[in-house]
Design an enzyme around this catalytic site. Structure first.
Site, PDB file in Angstrom:
ATOM      1  N   ASP A  54      26.223 -33.249 -13.232  1.00 19.38           N
ATOM      2  CA  ASP A  54      26.858 -32.975 -11.940  1.00 19.38           C
ATOM      3  C   ASP A  54      27.680 -34.188 -11.503  1.00 19.38           C
ATOM      4  O   ASP A  54      28.273 -34.854 -12.355  1.00 19.38           O
ATOM      5  CB  ASP A  54      25.766 -32.625 -10.912  1.00 19.38           C
ATOM      6  CG  ASP A  54      26.233 -31.636  -9.864  1.00 19.38           C
ATOM      7  OD1 ASP A  54      27.179 -31.961  -9.136  1.00 19.38           O
ATOM      8  OD2 ASP A  54      25.666 -30.534  -9.766  1.00 19.38           O
TER       9      ASP A  54
ATOM     10  N   HIS B 130      27.306 -33.618  -4.038  1.00 22.33           N
ATOM     11  CA  HIS B 130      26.946 -32.358  -4.684  1.00 22.33           C
ATOM     12  C   HIS B 130      25.779 -32.536  -5.657  1.00 22.33           C
ATOM     13  O   HIS B 130      24.809 -31.770  -5.652  1.00 22.33           O
ATOM     14  CB  HIS B 130      28.180 -31.806  -5.408  1.00 22.33           C
ATOM     15  CG  HIS B 130      28.027 -30.437  -5.980  1.00 22.33           C
ATOM     16  ND1 HIS B 130      27.415 -30.189  -7.181  1.00 22.33           N
ATOM     17  CD2 HIS B 130      28.431 -29.228  -5.518  1.00 22.33           C
ATOM     18  CE1 HIS B 130      27.451 -28.887  -7.439  1.00 22.33           C
ATOM     19  NE2 HIS B 130      28.061 -28.283  -6.439  1.00 22.33           N
TER      20      HIS B 130
ATOM     21  N   SER C  61      26.204 -22.965  -6.829  1.00 24.04           N
ATOM     22  CA  SER C  61      25.646 -24.236  -7.303  1.00 24.04           C
ATOM     23  C   SER C  61      24.261 -24.461  -6.713  1.00 24.04           C
ATOM     24  O   SER C  61      23.340 -24.903  -7.403  1.00 24.04           O
ATOM     25  CB  SER C  61      26.541 -25.405  -6.894  1.00 24.04           C
ATOM     26  OG  SER C  61      27.774 -25.371  -7.536  1.00 24.04           O
TER      27      SER C  61
END
Length: 776
Positions: free
Chosen positions: A168, A227, A542
């Site tokens: 990620d 994220h 996600s």
């Protein structure tokens, strides 16, 4: 660039074919960073990065990892040297970006078109793929799923042996969610490493950044986007009490497996891209490092054959080594055929709501009020009370205008960071715009996202009033009894490569989820926002995928010897059906809402081996070259007695010619007993009007653990248009022994609908618009 494209940027990772249009910076590699340092992704002289998969070197099987790696690299250099243009002044080692030597065999290199074509004809070259790039998009949820709190490391003794590889945007290691208090040293199987720029501990046991082969220091695994930190903490964060976003969504933040270990592989950057060669380098390392589950919150607007899909190929190698790969379905819904993570050896996740909804109130001067969907966490002095309403027209009319203290009415949610900047510069006190979105988002000014019909009422009030005023409140949470509902942004099926394999597989919470974040980023996407937070609220597949990653790790902690297929089966067959009249039904939410506590004791599983997947590729019509590209084997297809539908998959999808056309399909499945040795299961069938389902035999008698029994499912009838208000017909079979209910959803749908059979290359409307604008 449209606001829709930027909204998607926050909540998942989107793949874009690199054709020289998009500037990229991508992430680096373990084995040979020095050779690739400074190599970049193109020289401006016609060279592009290509990924080359090569045959396995059998002589390396008995070597140490370092000796095998050196031998494989030498083989790669030899291949590449023979293919380089004679006028080239660079060596093979200077062209190579990565060597893949640990879990898969191949390399990434900068080549001209002519050199690529010459290399393709060399013996030992299985396939060559032009690089693709990905764009990053992107507490109570585990309580909503019924996962018990088990923060104490003794409650699940094997949980500390489970390692989750998160590929990620990196990690913010200082977060309380990654404390290692009370945790033992990493398990002996761990073979990874830690960057000097991250202080690893017994929770975060590894961290590395990947960007074109650059060494540690040139790129760092620290997360400036948020994220990666959010997904990692959602899957496996430690218990943090009183976590909130400025008091909003207050509660205990935690993951499904708080004692599991995290291995971080940074391949994406907040303002740049993530490239396929970097992701494959991270997967090559993660598999060899000893991870049990890989989390890849990525999705593509393009449909790729499995033999051309770098992620599918990497996931196959993970499956071969016993590693579960969990992927996002994508944020391109509700258009049909937008799920593009389609390989049956990885689990693809749709996003649903939880029973906690975030709202803010809009109150007009006439006393009428509406609930909006924005996240407003502004100081009391900044929140809007009885401000004048103005209608500036469109977003592009904001630049250079002055609307100090006013609330603006804008006709769409195209609210990109650039538009937010323009709005901020006008001095406006807030904004109201229409959208049917399920999720709430943060903005750099107070905002309210209302339903289009409500927006029209506000416009009518504005047009009728001599002095129209409005107030916008800060946000709070309300109970949503309708949950779970699949999110409108969540990508839909069917599977455009193999319609007989249901995708997405399953659903999980992915709307308004609070989790750890990087304080280097700001609360909203606005470039003028100065609110840096340790916990933030994200939405997207996600985030849903992080829940499936945690759930898979939860099952692995109880059943460390189960195969990836068995773990995927346990999650799918124990999922809770979603009772919704949504048009796409299972094409939107798969088997239903994940049920982690049920998945650890499913009773039966539908297992599959590497040979089963090779046979699946044969039934898909793949030739030896295509099969070699996926599997790195010399497997060939003999005479086939099965069909694609006979892959031992936990769900059943049946594409039929069209409405009103009679069909009949018989499917074989094999159930493996993972419950009590002596068990008897009886079948329960649920069908739909015009569709009949029968199962033979209708009873399964097991006399031993791990025993396998075959059965057939026959589905036949005539599909009627709009049956039960849906695109197709939903049915199911449930094997029950009185304790376990092993449910396989069946979805019958017409294969020839133009809404998803069109052959446009880009399946994601928002991303397609983004690509088109970058092309201009």
């Amino acid at each position: 660039m449209t606001g829709a494209a930027v909204i998607i940027r926050i909540i998942t990772l989107v793949l874009v074919v690199a054709s020289g249009v998009l500037g990229v910076q991508t992430a680096g590699r373990r084995a040979d960073a020095s050779a690739a340092a400074g190599a970049g992704h193109g020289d401006g002289d016609g060279k592009k990065v290509y990924i080359v998969f090569t045959a396995r070197q059998s002589a390396t099987a008995e070597m140490s990892e370092s000796d095998a790696g050196a031998t494989i690299k030498s083989f790669h250099h030899g291949l590449l040297s023979d293919a380089l243009d004679s006028s080239s002044h660079s060596s093979a080692s200077g062209r190579i970006v990565y060597h893949y030597t640990r879990s898969m065999h191949g390399f990434a290199a900068r080549l001209t078109e002519q050199e690529k074509n010459k290399l393709a004809g060399k013996e030992g070259v299985l396939s060559i793929h032009e690089r693709v790039v990905y764009r990053p998009q992107t507490t109570r949820s585990w309580n909503f799923l019924g996962v018990p709190l088990h923060e104490h490391t003794s409650s699940l003794p094997l949980e500390q042996d489970v390692i989750i590889g998160v590929i990620d945007t990196g990690i913010w290691p200082e977060s309380k969610s990654f404390s290692d208090d009370g945790m033992a040293p990493p398990p002996a199987k761990w073979k990874g490493r830690c960057s000097q720029y991250v202080e690893c501990n017994n929770k975060i046991i590894g961290a590395w950044a990947y960007s074109g082969g650059l060494p540690d220091g040139h790129v760092r695994p620290r997360d400036s986007d948020g994220h990666g930190t959010h997904t990692a903490s959602t899957a496996a964060g430690r218990l943090v009490s009183n976590a909130s976003l400025y008091g909003l969504a207050n509660g205990s933040a935690r993951g499904a497996v708080p004692a599991a270990r995290l291995a971080i592989y940074k391949v994406c950057y907040d303002d740049e891209d993530c490239a396929s060669e970097d992701i494959l380098a991270a997967m090559d390392d993660a598999i060899a490092d000893g991870v049990d589950v890989i989390s890849l919150s990525v999705a593509s607007p393009y449909v790729l054959e499995y033999s051309d899909d770098a992620l599918a190929i990497g996931a196959f190698h993970a499956f071969r080594r016993g590693v579960v790969t969990s992927v996002a379905a994508g944020n391109c819904g509700p258009q049909l055929g937008t799920v593009t993570n389609l390989a049956p050896w990885m689990i693809s996740t749709a996003a649903t709501t939880t029973d906690r909804k975030i709202v803010s109130k809009v109150v007009l001067g006439n006393g009428k009020h509406f609930l909006g969907n924005a996240i407003n966490t502004f100081p009391v002095g900044d929140i809007v009370h009885r401000a004048l309403i103005l209608d500036p027209g469109n977003w592009d009319q904001l630049k250079g205008a002055r609307y100090k203290g006013a609330i603006l009415l804008c006709p769409s949610r195209d609210f990109s960071s650039f538009y937010q900047h323009d709005l901020f510069k006008t001095g406006a006190a807030g904004v109201i715009f229409p959208d049917d979105a399920d999720e709430s988002m943060s903005y750099s000014v107070p905002a309210a996202v209302v339903k289009p019909s409500q927006f029209q009422e506000i416009l009518d009030y504005y047009n009728r009033s001599r002095h129209p005023v409005v107030s916008i409140s800060n946000s709070w949470t309300v109970f949503d009894a309708k949950a779970p509902v699949v999110a409108g942004f969540s990508s839909r099926g069917p599977n455009l490569i193999t319609p007989g394999i249901l995708k997405p597989d399953i659903s999980a919470p992915g709307v308004d989820i609070l989790a750890a974040c990087s304080p280097q980023n700001v609360e909203s996407m606005g470039m003028d926002d100065e609110r840096h937070v340790l916990y933030n609220i994200f939405s997207g597949t996600s985030i849903a995928n992080a829940h499936i990653t945690g759930s898979a790790a939860y099952v692995k902690s109880v059943h460390p010897d189960w195969s990836p297929a068995a773990i995927i089966s346990s999650l799918v067959t124990t999922a809770k059906p979603i009772h919704s009249n949504i048009l796409e039904a299972e094409l939107a939410y798969g088997a239903g809402q994940v049920n982690p506590t049920g998945a650890i004791d499913p009773g039966l599983v539908y297992d599959a081996s590497e040979l089963d997947y090779i046979e699946f590729l044969c039934t898909q019509g793949y030739n030896a070259t295509q099969i070699a590209a996926v599997t790195a084997t010399n497997a060939t297809c003999s005479s086939l007695t099965s069909s694609v539908a006979d892959l031992n998959y936990p769900s059943i999808a049946i594409p039929v010619t069209n409405y009103g056309v009679h069909f009949s399909k018989t499917i074989t499945r094999t159930a493996t007993n993972v419950g009590p040795a002596n068990s008897v299961y009886h079948v329960k069938i649920s069908s739909a009007p015009g569709i009949d389902v029968s199962v033979e035999p209708d009873e399964l008698q097991f006399t031993a653990a791990r025993r396998k029994i075959n059965f057939t499912v026959s589905v036949y009838g005539t599909l009627s248009a709009g049956v039960t208000g849906r695109l197709g017909a939903s049915a199911s079979i449930i094997w029950s022994d009185g304790k376990h209910d092993v449910r396989s959803p069946i979805y019958v749908f017409p294969q020839q609908l133009s809404s998803y059979t069109s052959k446009e290359s880009c399946r994601c409307k928002a991303i397609c618009e983004f690509i088109d604008e970058d092309d201009e």
